[in-house]
Write an enzyme that holds these catalytic residues in place. Sequence first.
Site, short mmCIF file in Angstrom:
data_model
loop_
_atom_site.label_atom_id
_atom_site.label_comp_id
_atom_site.label_asym_id
_atom_site.label_seq_id
_atom_site.Cartn_x
_atom_site.Cartn_y
_atom_site.Cartn_z
N LYS A 91 0.81 -1.22 0.00
CA LYS A 91 0.00 0.00 0.00
C LYS A 91 0.84 1.26 0.00
CE LYS A 91 -3.37 -0.73 -0.64
NZ LYS A 91 -3.85 -1.20 -2.00
N SER A 92 1.93 1.22 -0.74
CA SER A 92 2.81 2.39 -0.87
C SER A 92 2.90 2.86 -2.32
CB SER A 92 4.20 2.06 -0.33
OG SER A 92 4.17 1.82 1.06
N GLY A 93 1.85 2.60 -3.08
CA GLY A 93 1.84 3.00 -4.48
C GLY A 93 2.26 1.91 -5.43
N HIS A 148 7.34 -7.16 -2.71
CA HIS A 148 7.26 -6.49 -1.42
C HIS A 148 8.42 -6.92 -0.51
CE1 HIS A 148 3.52 -4.62 -2.29
NE2 HIS A 148 2.77 -5.70 -2.18
N ARG A 170 6.45 5.43 1.06
CA ARG A 170 5.30 6.29 1.34
C ARG A 170 5.30 6.63 2.82
NH1 ARG A 170 -1.09 4.68 0.25
NH2 ARG A 170 -1.95 6.81 0.33
N SER A 178 -4.08 2.91 4.65
CA SER A 178 -4.46 2.25 3.42
C SER A 178 -4.37 0.73 3.56
CB SER A 178 -3.54 2.72 2.28
OG SER A 178 -3.91 2.14 1.05
N ARG A 300 -7.85 2.77 -3.71
CA ARG A 300 -8.58 3.55 -2.73
C ARG A 300 -8.45 5.02 -3.12
NH1 ARG A 300 -7.28 5.26 2.41
NH2 ARG A 300 -9.10 5.65 3.71
N LYS A 301 -8.32 5.91 -2.16
CA LYS A 301 -8.20 7.33 -2.46
C LYS A 301 -6.84 7.69 -3.04
CE LYS A 301 -11.38 8.86 1.18
NZ LYS A 301 -11.49 9.71 2.40
#
Length: 340
Positions: A91-93, A148, A170, A178, A300-301
């Site tokens: 979840k870091s892009g 990852h 991030r 996230s 997500r956002k």
Amino acid sequence: MATAGVTEHLLSPRAGAGDDMGAGDGEGWCNALAKYEALASSLPSCHGLGSAPYRRYGGFWYPAHLMPATLAARDTFVARPSDVILATMPKSGSTWLKALAFCVVHRGRHAPAAGSTRSSTPARTTSCRVAPGHRLDAMPSPRILAVHEPLSSLPASVKASGCRVVYLCRDPKDAFVSLRHYLDEIKPEGSTMTPFDEAFELLCDGVSPYGPMWDHAAEYWKESLARPEEVVFLRYESLKEDGVGSVRRLAGFLGCPFTGEELAGGVPETIVELMRNVEANRDGEHGATWSSFKNSAFFRKGEVGDWKEHMSPEMARRLDDVVEEKLRGSGMSLIRHRQY
């Protein structure tokens, strides 16, 4: 159009590596994986941030269901000099980076066009009856592989090959929020999540998928200083703030800089615009050996500073303090927004 050149997770042993894998059939792959499953089961474990447990290996925590394949890959995967390894904490892009890299590297064959989208949702083998190493071997160069895993857990051939590694970090606060939403989306039916406050305490203690997150980032940061021609360290927030500049930097690092004609034609701007239009990627489902969930879970956002809607100022300050203390003296910081 699917990104056939992007595969998530370097968790697939190379076909033909080892006697049990030489036959190239599903049964041989399953037999070979069994010894790594036995090794994984002997590793220290703990409850994770979501609904699944973790295993500790080499100072890092891994989702338990991925541990056997991770160990197998470290022994058997063979990198090519032309490979591009995209490394992130979850979840870091990750999804955005994969799409950007594909558009940049393969723009000669798949010219970016306004109004079109290109899926970069992960590809993963869903049955042990199919040796996943075959898929990697069959991929044409340059292969783009997303991982990852911490740097120290990557197969030795990654460094030995001289292939390029792109790391994207991030702000831990946004990454944690996230991640919690993602884990809630993908949890198997009937399972329960670790309570938010408890998950936050685990995070501050270094327990997170592929964490501690500060050690994860520090490994790639140090390597980017030691081998700047082969390892680059990028920030999610910079991609958001200066997408065109980041894309141009990425293209230069990957050995395919934009030509004067491409720059004049606005190709970098077109690629960035494409990344903002990824609705097509949300369709369909993602299958894994332990669960199946909608591709929309990967999206997500993506906003910078969204943690403020979910985390108290006290929690944010504590996490920032922990991360900065752990990285003291490294010359880097993961904290971009410290307004509480």
